[in-house]
Design a protein around this motif. Structure first.
Motif, PDB file in Angstrom:
ATOM      1  N   LEU A   1      -0.921   2.289  -4.007  1.00  0.00           N
ATOM      2  CA  LEU A   1      -2.079   3.173  -3.989  1.00  0.00           C
ATOM      3  C   LEU A   1      -2.391   3.702  -5.387  1.00  0.00           C
ATOM      4  CD1 LEU A   1      -1.347   5.110  -0.680  1.00  0.00           C
ATOM      5  CD2 LEU A   1      -3.322   3.641  -1.115  1.00  0.00           C
TER       6      LEU A   1
ATOM      7  N   ALA B   1      -4.743   9.553  -0.993  1.00  0.00           N
ATOM      8  CA  ALA B   1      -4.732   8.464  -1.974  1.00  0.00           C
ATOM      9  C   ALA B   1      -5.623   7.315  -1.523  1.00  0.00           C
ATOM     10  CB  ALA B   1      -3.299   7.981  -2.193  1.00  0.00           C
ATOM     11  N   ARG B   2      -5.594   7.005  -0.236  1.00  0.00           N
ATOM     12  CA  ARG B   2      -6.459   5.937   0.286  1.00  0.00           C
ATOM     13  C   ARG B   2      -7.923   6.271   0.080  1.00  0.00           C
ATOM     14  NH1 ARG B   2      -9.767   5.145   4.039  1.00  0.00           N
ATOM     15  NH2 ARG B   2      -9.406   7.207   4.942  1.00  0.00           N
TER      16      ARG B   2
ATOM     17  N   ALA C   1      -0.741   9.999   1.661  1.00  0.00           N
ATOM     18  CA  ALA C   1      -1.243   8.627   1.731  1.00  0.00           C
ATOM     19  C   ALA C   1      -2.735   8.603   2.049  1.00  0.00           C
ATOM     20  CB  ALA C   1      -0.463   7.830   2.777  1.00  0.00           C
TER      21      ALA C   1
ATOM     22  N   ALA D   1      -8.806   5.932  -3.577  1.00  0.00           N
ATOM     23  CA  ALA D   1      -8.964   4.535  -4.006  1.00  0.00           C
ATOM     24  C   ALA D   1     -10.306   3.968  -3.557  1.00  0.00           C
ATOM     25  CB  ALA D   1      -7.805   3.694  -3.457  1.00  0.00           C
TER      26      ALA D   1
ATOM     27  N   GLY E   1       0.790  -1.229   0.000  1.00  0.00           N
ATOM     28  CA  GLY E   1       0.000   0.000   0.000  1.00  0.00           C
ATOM     29  C   GLY E   1       0.816   1.269   0.000  1.00  0.00           C
TER      30      GLY E   1
ATOM     31  N   THR F   1      -1.252   2.013   4.855  1.00  0.00           N
ATOM     32  CA  THR F   1      -1.016   2.584   3.541  1.00  0.00           C
ATOM     33  C   THR F   1      -0.022   3.742   3.643  1.00  0.00           C
ATOM     34  OG1 THR F   1      -2.978   3.975   3.835  1.00  0.00           O
ATOM     35  CG2 THR F   1      -3.247   1.938   2.581  1.00  0.00           C
TER      36      THR F   1
ATOM     37  N   LEU G   1      -9.681  -2.306   0.507  1.00  0.00           N
ATOM     38  CA  LEU G   1      -8.409  -2.297   1.226  1.00  0.00           C
ATOM     39  C   LEU G   1      -8.452  -3.321   2.349  1.00  0.00           C
ATOM     40  CD1 LEU G   1      -8.089   0.311  -0.405  1.00  0.00           C
ATOM     41  CD2 LEU G   1      -7.084   1.374   1.606  1.00  0.00           C
TER      42      LEU G   1
END
Length: 563
Positions: A250, A300-301, A297, A304, A245, A271, A311
């Protein structure tokens, strides 16, 4: 002067709208207008400095309450509205953000759109509010309510001062942005809570849950499940499994899910990877004022997940298998995830330091990375950092805000060989930071925790023992790909070989089963790709890792169209 954040009453508390302006008259006027329209459904909190506003936000977060909208004046003396909003994002990433500006400051507002994902900027004065203020706030509140906001639980953790597991737990919680209150068992409040929970210091760390129940020395998976993170895949078969991650993983998850692939990302810790531990990344495109690794991060998480990527955290991959057209990821708990394709994006891990005593104090004064998590504990301390790459330089700059002194220990003659030029210049101008070139750590000493380290000058051979309770290590990286033995081709350092590098003298790799050459980023097994730092000869930069993650998805589409 500011209005204190009200204490929660029984039941759900009203979400807050917070406004901060250093002009008392303007501050009162904004709060007055907001209360008139929104006071029935929202708590209106005002502050007259960025510092007091951040303190109020931390109190709200610790109580498990929510903030819907933040309004900040751009021109404040000690902390600008832009700086406040950037720090506030770490506390309430879902809160909608508004910058109050004068006409002359519109350039700053446009800049803020990049730096803090600004939702709107308002020109002062905003009279009449019915036309210029309320429609904006109405739109932002609608967007905030429509977002999928993770509930914040009032969780207390009681831990030992120098216990390595306590350090690991705090790192896990911080990197996953999970809210908690931290208490030391040897301080009065921690001891009181421990006694009230019916436990003693033999069971540390103790997690006191929101409902009053306790978790005794929980694993990362138990913590993740308690906080509502996904730890188990919901489907038996996917189009794409992304392993890792970090930025590459990602990037692959965002592009895979956004392009309609059933995508699952498997991450063993949190992540962001090593980039997620960085205090500030300043050379990433589109962020001229820099962005913390945690912020990048987290965005981006969320991105996603918005596109539908799944995840799965706290799960470690033990191996990869080929089962006909399926590619199977085996996990260490014995379970498996099958898919049409796999992208390996496991990045690298910091190498362990070989000096006697160093690993003995891991988590007890010695930390691999972890600079952000441990920074406050370094207040007025003499701190040492080992390493000469960007991660070490970024950590030094960040820790210099708290520490009395920061010393970078590097084996090379200078930092220029391995650190970005902009970072070297920042370090040279920082009076708190010193650099000791041609030097290495040869031993660590202490009684229960780190108290001293021994340094050796590589030129003269002289040794010196110095006092310190904090040693941060950034000493190169290894891919940790042993679990791929016998599956894909790796180089002598363990990095995954891909694309045209697999072809030697025109011959395709052993066992290559299809009538075509390997795609760029494809490994020696068709349908399994590598992206980011785990790939041999990769650029080892955040931007290139994200790009490779996106490119790998494009190549997955090619593979799916013609295996």
């Amino acid at each position: 002067m500011s209005d204190p954040a009200p204490r929660s009453s029984a039941g759900a508390s009203k979400p807050a709208i917070l406004t901060v302006d250093d002009d008392p008259g303007v501050s009162r006027a904004v709060a007055r207008d907001l209360r008139r329209k929104y006071g029935e459904k929202y708590r209106i909190i005002r502050a007259e400095s960025g510092e007091s506003a951040l303190e109020a936000l931390r109190e709200i977060a610790l109580r498990g309450d929510q903030v819907a909208v933040l309004l900040a004046d751009y021109r404040m003396p000690s902390m600008s509205g832009l700086e406040f909003l950037e720090q506030a994002m770490d506390i309430f990433p879902f809160a909608r953000r508004v910058l109050l500006t004068a006409y002359a400051d519109t350039d700053a507002a446009i800049e803020a759109i990049n730096v803090v994902d600004l939702d709107y900027y308002l020109l002062k004065p905003w009279d009449p509010p019915e036309e210029k203020l309320y429609p904006v706030v109405d739109t932002l509140l609608d967007a905030w309510h429509a977002a999928d906001i993770r509930p914040i639980l009032e969780t207390k953790i009681i831990a030992g001062r120098w216990a390595s597991r306590s350090s690991e737990m705090r790192e896990f919680l911080a990197r996953n942005r999970l809210p908690y209150r931290w208490f030391l068992a040897d301080e009065p409040e921690g001891a009181r809570l421990l006694a009230a929970a019916g436990h003693d210091d033999r069971t540390l760390p103790v997690v006191v849950c929101a409902d009053g129940s306790c978790l005794l020395d929980p694993t990362d998976t138990e913590l993740a499940e308690y906080f509502g993170l996904g730890t188990t895949p919901t489907e038996d078969f996917y189009d794409l499994v992304v392993v890792g991650g970090g930025p590459a993983g990602l990037g692959a998850a965002v592009y895979g899910a956004s392009e309609g692939l059933r995508t699952v990302l498997v991450e063993r810790t949190a992540t962001g990877g090593q980039a997620g531990q960085s205090s500030r990344i300043e050379n990433y495109l589109g962020f001229p004022d820099g962005v913390s690794g945690a912020q990048l991060a987290e965005r981006a998480r969320r991105q996603a997940e918005k596109f539908g990527a799944e995840l799965v955290t706290t799960r470690e991959v033990a191996g990869v298998e080929v089962d006909g057209p399926a590619r199977v990821v085996r996990l260490t708990d014995g379970s498996a995830i099958a898919a049409h394709s796999i992208i390996l994006a496991t990045g690298v891990s910091y190498r362990r330091h070989p000096a006697p005593g160093v690993d003995e104090f891991a988590g007890r004064g010695v930390f691999y990375g972890s600079a952000v998590t441990e920074a406050v504990g370094c207040t007025d301390q003499d701190v040492y950092i080992v390493g000469g790459a960007n991660s070490a330089g970024q950590a030094a700059m960040y820790l210099s805000k708290w520490a009395r002194s920061v010393t970078i220990v590097v084996r090379a003659e200078s930092l220029e060989a391995s650190m970005s030029y902009y970072l070297v210049q920042q370090i040279e101008k920082n009076p708190v930071i010193a650099v000791r070139p041609c030097t290495e750590v040869t031993a660590a000493h202490g009684d229960g925790h780190l108290e001293q380290i021994t340094l050796r000058d590589k030129v003269s051979g002289d040794e010196e023992t110095v006092d310190t309770g904090y040693l941060f290590l950034f000493i190169g990286a290894a891919p940790r790909t042993e679990w791929l033995d016998g599956v894909v081709v790796r180089d002598r350092h363990g990095f995954v070989v891909s694309g045209q590098d697999l072809t030697v003298d025109g011959a395709r790799p052993p066992g290559w089963s299809v009538d075509r050459a390997p795609h760029h980023l494809e490994t020696s097994v068709p349908g399994i790709f590598a992206a980011g730092d785990v790939r041999a000869d990769s650029a080892k930069r955040v931007a290139s890792a994200v790009g490779e993650g996106a490119m790998a998805v494009m190549l997955v589409h090619r593979y799916l169209a013609q295996p």
